[in-house]
Motif scaffolding. Structure first.
Motif, PDB file in Angstrom:
ATOM      1  N   ARG A 257       0.551  -1.029   0.025  1.00  0.00           N
ATOM      2  CA  ARG A 257       0.165   0.203  -0.315  1.00  0.00           C
ATOM      3  C   ARG A 257       1.280   0.866   0.245  1.00  0.00           C
ATOM      4  O   ARG A 257       1.118   2.209   0.983  1.00  0.00           O
ATOM      5  CB  ARG A 257      -0.969  -0.267   1.009  1.00  0.00           C
ATOM      6  N   GLU A 258       1.170   1.500  -1.487  1.00  0.00           N
ATOM      7  CA  GLU A 258       1.842   2.614  -1.320  1.00  0.00           C
ATOM      8  C   GLU A 258       1.704   3.596  -2.285  1.00  0.00           C
ATOM      9  O   GLU A 258       0.407   3.306  -3.074  1.00  0.00           O
ATOM     10  CB  GLU A 258       2.741   2.288  -1.716  1.00  0.00           C
ATOM     11  N   PRO A 259       1.602   5.175  -2.699  1.00  0.00           N
ATOM     12  CA  PRO A 259       0.856   5.973  -3.194  1.00  0.00           C
ATOM     13  C   PRO A 259       1.199   5.805  -4.929  1.00  0.00           C
ATOM     14  O   PRO A 259       2.168   5.476  -5.282  1.00  0.00           O
ATOM     15  CB  PRO A 259       1.805   7.321  -2.825  1.00  0.00           C
ATOM     16  N   ASP A 260       0.268   5.817  -5.414  1.00  0.00           N
ATOM     17  CA  ASP A 260       0.522   5.363  -6.209  1.00  0.00           C
ATOM     18  C   ASP A 260       0.215   4.257  -7.360  1.00  0.00           C
ATOM     19  O   ASP A 260       0.612   3.493  -8.085  1.00  0.00           O
ATOM     20  CB  ASP A 260       0.951   6.085  -7.447  1.00  0.00           C
ATOM     21  N   ARG A 261       0.029   2.935  -6.791  1.00  0.00           N
ATOM     22  CA  ARG A 261       0.167   1.268  -6.403  1.00  0.00           C
ATOM     23  C   ARG A 261      -0.426   0.821  -7.007  1.00  0.00           C
ATOM     24  O   ARG A 261      -2.189   1.121  -5.932  1.00  0.00           O
ATOM     25  CB  ARG A 261       1.487   0.583  -5.681  1.00  0.00           C
ATOM     26  N   PRO A 262      -0.541  -0.152  -7.867  1.00  0.00           N
ATOM     27  CA  PRO A 262      -2.147  -0.324  -8.349  1.00  0.00           C
ATOM     28  C   PRO A 262      -2.375  -1.914  -6.635  1.00  0.00           C
ATOM     29  O   PRO A 262      -1.648  -1.887  -5.860  1.00  0.00           O
ATOM     30  CB  PRO A 262      -1.651  -1.604  -9.509  1.00  0.00           C
ATOM     31  N   LEU A 263      -3.720  -1.018  -6.761  1.00  0.00           N
ATOM     32  CA  LEU A 263      -4.795  -2.652  -5.363  1.00  0.00           C
ATOM     33  C   LEU A 263      -4.400  -3.987  -6.347  1.00  0.00           C
ATOM     34  O   LEU A 263      -4.388  -5.022  -5.201  1.00  0.00           O
ATOM     35  CB  LEU A 263      -6.484  -1.826  -5.487  1.00  0.00           C
ATOM     36  N   ASN A 264      -4.571  -4.389  -7.165  1.00  0.00           N
ATOM     37  CA  ASN A 264      -3.967  -6.047  -7.661  1.00  0.00           C
ATOM     38  C   ASN A 264      -2.640  -5.629  -8.137  1.00  0.00           C
ATOM     39  O   ASN A 264      -2.059  -4.776  -9.170  1.00  0.00           O
ATOM     40  CB  ASN A 264      -4.954  -5.787  -9.305  1.00  0.00           C
ATOM     41  N   GLU A 265      -1.854  -6.761  -8.147  1.00  0.00           N
ATOM     42  CA  GLU A 265      -0.811  -7.127  -9.432  1.00  0.00           C
ATOM     43  C   GLU A 265      -1.110  -7.597  -9.887  1.00  0.00           C
ATOM     44  O   GLU A 265      -1.940  -7.631 -11.083  1.00  0.00           O
ATOM     45  CB  GLU A 265      -0.101  -8.845  -8.366  1.00  0.00           C
ATOM     46  N   PRO A 266      -0.131  -6.556 -11.143  1.00  0.00           N
ATOM     47  CA  PRO A 266      -0.103  -7.274 -12.284  1.00  0.00           C
ATOM     48  C   PRO A 266       0.422  -7.915 -13.357  1.00  0.00           C
ATOM     49  O   PRO A 266       0.761  -8.870 -12.706  1.00  0.00           O
ATOM     50  CB  PRO A 266       0.346  -5.261 -13.255  1.00  0.00           C
ATOM     51  N   ILE A 267      -0.152  -8.337 -14.413  1.00  0.00           N
ATOM     52  CA  ILE A 267       0.430  -9.524 -15.316  1.00  0.00           C
ATOM     53  C   ILE A 267       1.723  -8.999 -15.410  1.00  0.00           C
ATOM     54  O   ILE A 267       2.135  -7.934 -16.303  1.00  0.00           O
ATOM     55  CB  ILE A 267      -0.334  -9.078 -16.644  1.00  0.00           C
TER      56      ILE A 267
END
Length: 357
Positions: A22-32
């Motif tokens: 949980r860091e600023p501008d990180r996505p909520l879901n793991e990307p492909i």
């Protein structure tokens, strides 16, 4: 297992585990992560050894089952990797009624002199315990496919482990929402991720969950060596499916229980088999194979298909496959109950049953 998930209920684990920091501008879901090659000197090195998308899926499943998970290219790749733990001439004890692919793999290994196989009635706990005394590995399904028999996992596991045998449970039907075999004494859990875990009939994938670090390391080494790794898109889709596993299982189970109640009084149904939980039901159609085949061709909602665990309801006559054990009735139809409206499912199934005469 994720430390943040240890004290949470399965529904919460399914939603929260395997997320990016949980860091600023990180996505909520793991990307492909589409990568075959990584910059050297890190923890992965090469695409056959790991992928962040696999790892996110493995974190969720491992947390749900209470162990460490490994993703594989298919359920059969996972089965094959587990059976590879058995030394030459080792004895594998397995259910007479089990997933056809597992039984075929065991038969192939035995025909080549690789292992010995003893098939047992998994409901006869004393007989299974006696057989486990000489086993290298005891393979369990509970419920069994497609007979829906239940095993006393805890009693069998305790006896088998005392005898020095590995205990493996195929948990595909129950899922970790309803059953956690590692907490009952099993060493390993196997899943066809294709089924309930992914849940949308669009993924071919498997998984193993190990109860201890030593077994995990051995099995990961086998996966690295054999290359039986999943595609990144498949792992991402399976991870997405896991997020709603608890909801899908709860709805499918509720639908199944209600359909069982209604099926038990229908004159075209000679027998209803249901273990009391989960979304899989088996019925034996009065009239045998031809009548059962007619049923599978006579519905508009229920889909005639060989897989299971998707959001849609599917069914098939299991003895249409030559490899299905002869002890399965000719007229047995396995129903994978989906998440549709139960009254719609019943109306469609009842109309087809009524037409059987």
């Amino acid at each position: 297992m994720s430390s943040a998930s240890r004290n949470h209920q399965p529904a919460t684990i399914a939603v929260t585990a395997g997320r990016p920091a949980r860091e600023p501008d990180r996505p909520l879901n793991e990307p492909i992560t589409m990568a075959s090659t990584y910059v050297a000197t890190g923890g992965v090195e090469y695409g056959r050894y790991g992928n962040p998308t696999w790892s996110a899926f493995e974190d969720v499943l491992g947390s749900l089952e209470g162990g460490r998970a490994l993703a594989f290219s298919s359920g059969m790749a996972a089965v094959t990797t587990v059976l590879d733990l058995v030394g030459h001439d080792g004895l594998v004890v397995a259910p007479v009624h089990a997933y056809t692919g597992t039984l075929l793999q065991l038969a192939d290994l035995e025909s080549r002199g690789r292992v010995h196989t003893l098939l047992v009635d998994i409901t006869d706990t004393d007989a299974v315990v006696a057989a486990a005394a000489d086993a290298a590995l005891v393979w369990l399904e509970s419920p069994t496919n497609p007979a829906l028999e239940l095993a006393d996992i805890a009693t069998i596991a305790a006896a088998a482990r005392e005898a020095g045998a590995y205990v493996v449970v195929d948990n595909t039907f129950a899922t970790p929402i309803l059953q956690r075999p590692l907490t009952m004494g099993a060493d390993l859990v196997v899943h066809s991720v294709t089924k309930y875990l992914a849940g949308h009939s669009d993924v071919l994938m498997g998984a193993i969950v190990a109860g201890d670090e030593e077994l995990y390391t051995v099995l990961k080494g086998r996966r690295d060596l054999m290359g039986s790794t999943p595609g990144t898109l498949e792992a991402w889709l399976a991870l997405r499916g896991l997020r709603t596993l608890h909801l899908r299982v709860e709805r499918a189970q509720a639908n199944a229980a209600e359909l069982v109640r209604r099926l038990e009084g229908h004159p075209a149904v000679a027998e209803v088999r249901y273990p009391g939980f989960g979304g899989i039901v088996a019925i034996v159609v009065a009239g045998g194979a031809d009548t059962a085949d007619l049923l599978t061709r006579s519905t508009s909602l229920w889909v005639h298909a060989t897989s299971l665990g998707g959001v849609e309801s599917t069914f098939e006559r299991r003895r249409r496959w030559k490899a299905e054990p002869a002890t399965i009735p000719d007229g047995l139809v396995r129903l994978s109950v989906g998440i549709e409206d139960v009254d719609d499912l019943w109306d469609d199934l009842r109309a087809a049953l009524d037409d059987l005469g």
